[in-house]
Design an enzyme around this catalytic site. Structure first.
Site, PDB file in Angstrom:
ATOM      1  N   GLU A 127      -2.191  47.886  57.536  1.00  0.00           N
ATOM      2  CA  GLU A 127      -1.876  49.095  56.463  1.00  0.00           C
ATOM      3  C   GLU A 127      -1.484  50.348  57.019  1.00  0.00           C
ATOM      4  OE1 GLU A 127      -2.023  47.975  53.559  1.00  0.00           O
ATOM      5  OE2 GLU A 127      -3.352  46.298  53.583  1.00  0.00           O
ATOM      6  N   HIS A 173       2.123  50.197  57.490  1.00  0.00           N
ATOM      7  CA  HIS A 173       3.051  50.224  56.348  1.00  0.00           C
ATOM      8  C   HIS A 173       3.673  51.783  56.140  1.00  0.00           C
ATOM      9  CE1 HIS A 173       3.170  46.508  54.095  1.00  0.00           C
ATOM     10  NE2 HIS A 173       1.856  46.475  53.770  1.00  0.00           N
ATOM     11  N   GLU A 207       6.059  43.611  54.470  1.00  0.00           N
ATOM     12  CA  GLU A 207       4.785  42.912  54.699  1.00  0.00           C
ATOM     13  C   GLU A 207       5.034  42.430  56.133  1.00  0.00           C
ATOM     14  OE1 GLU A 207       2.248  43.410  53.094  1.00  0.00           O
ATOM     15  OE2 GLU A 207       3.170  44.669  51.452  1.00  0.00           O
ATOM     16  N   ASP A 221       2.841  42.913  59.201  1.00  0.00           N
ATOM     17  CA  ASP A 221       2.164  41.967  60.146  1.00  0.00           C
ATOM     18  C   ASP A 221       2.118  42.087  61.407  1.00  0.00           C
ATOM     19  OD1 ASP A 221       0.621  41.113  57.982  1.00  0.00           O
ATOM     20  OD2 ASP A 221       1.922  39.457  57.588  1.00  0.00           O
TER      21      ASP A 221
HETATM   22 ZN   LIG Z   1       0.712  44.816  53.281  1.00  0.00          ZN
END
Ligand SMILES: [Zn+2]
Length: 671
Positions: A508, A511, A568, A572
């Site tokens: 998060e 991001h 995403e 990761d």
């Molecule tokens: Zn995410």
């Protein structure tokens, strides 16, 4: 709100009773006959995969869903208590009456579509374009996704203010591509959709032939909206969905639309400007409102109304809705038991009342303190990684530090709970309660226009097993629901907690620096704070991730869409990297921990990540998700980033040439 989540679109809620028994890392889930360097997902989860099947009422099954099941049992107990003893407290009464009305299948079957009949009657009377525009406003206020979306949201370039946001919308299939693809499977699915529309309309009283003709017109109109819509990949680009227009600009984009009348009908606060996320869509919509006969608009608006509320209007509509949306689109054979559907509906409609009871029993100050320490350590780790980058200039690094330091962290539940004052919940029927709750939510949402941004608000309910980063507020949010085993266990070793919850926290935070998040500055404004050279270098490195994921097969012949899942996949990869180094930092000055179950601390870190992603999916569901989900399938969320990480390869002794070692010449290197 621009949000990037850890979990998939279809993941819901969770609470833990029984979650205590879930081991954060369970050797029984592994299949040690697989080589860790060949297919780490199979090595970590092969045992679990061979001992589990997908329950008949689910599109897929994994650790998120296991937690969800346990949690629903706890929420059910809360709701049954509230339904049996509603008491004088208005919020507890709302919970109890809402849940009881949902469970009352006898009344719901007797009443059927009666609650939406006043709306359907209004729609039948539409005669002119002006009537249609007014009805679109009425239906949107009721919570129906009619034609387009008008909501409040932060101004992307002035994050202090809330403005009106106009976006594309109005479709009944999961994505615009479902309408535009020419292959035979897509054509067959559209035929099934057309039949479904006709069935639903017939269940509200239309004759069979009339409903079939209406379904043809609905599909034609939705196809025209779909053709004017951006793809999901196009919509990911934050720059291409920012078009702030004064009302005069909106008038010249859509000369045929009566916006003052629309805004009055929506009871929107006064506004001087509005963001039009997809101008081409609105240009086309303006033409369609004239070119498409009012008769077709009547069919379309009736369908959108039935589609929205049908699942709450008795078993005939509910089962037909399930047949198409769950069985056809996701391969699910059985409907969930009624109580589970009602727990889910209550969480969606009254989530911050239900969530208060949840956190009293399922979230402790100790868990919050542990999580805060992890977040602090992981932020420090990202700062250190940025400092070590050889491809980023020091000017951009300074701004990155500023942004990183400004990230707000929210853990557990909101400081201030949302008010439900003014939401009337009645003893029956359920359809009326669902409509009241939907209208209440649209009013609440629009009322924010022109007010300062409420930075205390949460975009997920506390029992949710998920987390998000919100670029506009530069914040990371971790609901209580995810702060539990197998993601986080106060009794587990650090290796396991950093590989599970830690990597999710890293995901998060990072991001804020993915291919879209990086465009927003410390204050949440789209501002281009990177030097051109640094931005170009980042794009080049991100493209290696796009190419890597394009090469993975999601299901059958369908490949992962590297561009759709880019944010995403970067998160990761970055999240694992910074969580790993944060974990190593906790060991500084201490002896290396002794192996547990024959596994070193580093091995346990990577296994924890792989095991939280244990999951299996029905092929229909996997095909839906490859189209709509910005997250890659679980297998690739494990094997993709780890194949880029020398830290992983060292932990398991993997060598160049092994499948879990990405070739040096194409390997992604970002953070
Ligand atoms: Zn995410």
């Amino acid at each position: 709100m621009v949000r990037r989540m850890i979990g998939g679109l279809l993941l819901a809620i969770a609470l833990p009773l029984g979650a205590q028994q879930v081991k954060p890392l369970d050797p029984a889930n592994m299949d040690t006959t697989c080589s860790a360097c060949e297919d780490f997902f199979a090595y970590a989860n092969g045992g679990w995969l061979s001992h589990n099947t997908i329950p008949a009422d689910r599109p897929r099954w994994g650790s998120f869903d296991e937690l969800h099941e346990a949690n629903y049992a706890a929420l059910k107990a809360t709701l049954e208590q509230a339904a049996a003893h509603p008491g004088p407290d208005p919020d507890t009464r709302r919970l109890g009456l809402f849940y009881a009305s949902c469970m009352d299948s006898v009344t719901n079957d007797r009443i059927g579509p009666v609650p939406i009949e006043p709306l359907l009657d209004e729609i039948r009377l539409l005669r002119t374009r002006a009537d249609v525009e007014r009805e679109i406003a009425t239906l949107q206020s009721a919570g129906v996704g009619a034609a387009f979306s008008f909501r409040s949201g932060q101004d992307g370039k002035n994050s202090e203010r809330v403005i009106g946001q106009l976006s594309q919308g109005g479709l009944g299939l999961p994505d615009r591509d479902y309408y535009t693809r020419s292959d035979s499977a897509s054509a067959a699915l559209r035929d099934q959709y057309r039949e479904h529309v006709a069935h639903m309309l017939a269940l509200t009283g239309q004759g069979t032939a009339q409903a079939a003709a209406a379904a043809d017109r609905v599909l034609a109109l939705e196809t025209a909206l779909a053709r004017a819509s951006m793809t999901r990949v196009e919509r990911r680009n934050a720059d291409s969905t920012y078009h702030l227009l004064a009302l005069a600009g909106l008038r010249s984009l859509t000369p045929g639309m009566n916006w003052p009348a629309f805004l009055r009908a929506r009871r929107a606060p006064a506004l001087a400007d509005v963001n039009v996320a997809q101008p081409r869509f609105y240009h086309a919509l303006d033409s369609l409102l004239t070119a498409v006969p009012v008769e077709a608009w009547r069919d379309y608006l009736a369908w959108q109304t039935v589609r929205t509320f049908g699942p709450s209007l008795g078993s005939a509509l509910e089962q037909e809705s399930f047949r198409f949306n769950s069985t056809v689109l996701q391969g699910v054979a059985e409907m969930q038991p009624r109580w589970k559907r009602c727990v889910g509906a209550t969480d969606r409609s009254l989530g911050e009342i239900l969530g208060q009871a949840f956190v009293r029993t399922h979230f402790t100050p100790e868990a919050k303190a542990r999580a805060e320490t992890m977040v602090k350590n992981i932020r420090a780790s990202l700062r250190q990684r940025i400092g070590q980058l050889d491809w980023m200039s020091s000017a951009t690094k300074q701004k990155a530090y500023t942004k990183l330091e400004a990230i707000v962290q929210k853990i557990g539940y909101p400081d201030k709970w949302r008010s439900y004052d003014g939401l009337e919940i009645v003893s029956q029927p359920y359809g009326v309660n669902i409509m009241h709750a939907a209208a209440f939510e649209t009013r609440r949402n629009l009322a924010k226009i022109g007010k300062p941004v409420d930075r205390g608000e949460w975009g997920m309910t506390p029992p949710t097993v998920n987390a998000y980063y919100n670029a506009g507020q530069n914040e990371v949010v971790f609901p209580a629901g995810i702060m539990q085993p197998p993601f986080f266990d106060p009794k587990a070793d650090d290796a396991v907690n950093y590989g599970g919850m830690g990597a999710a926290i890293g995901h998060e935070i990072s991001h804020g620096f993915d291919d879209q998040g990086r465009k927003y500055d410390a204050k949440g404004n789209l501002s281009g704070w990177w030097s051109d050279a640094d931005a170009a270098e980042f794009e080049k490195r991100a493209d290696a991730v796009v190419q890597q994921f394009n090469g993975f097969v999601a299901v059958d012949t369908f490949h992962v869409n590297g561009k759709l899942t880019l944010g995403e996949n970067i998160a990761d990869f970055a999240g694992l990297t910074i969580a790993y180094h944060a974990f190593r930092k906790t060991l500084e000055g201490k002896p290396e921990p002794a192996p547990i179950d024959g596994l070193t601390a580093d091995q346990r870190f990577f296994l924890a990540w792989a095991q939280i992603w244990r999951a299996m999916s029905r092929p229909e569901s996997a095909k839906l998700l490859v189209n709509v989900d910005p997250h890659a399938p679980a297998r690739w969320r494990v094997n993709g980033p780890l194949a880029n990480m020398p830290e992983f390869q060292q932990a398991f002794g993997c060598q160049a040439g092994d499948p879990m070692v990405a070739p040096a010449e194409t390997r992604a290197r970002i953070w």
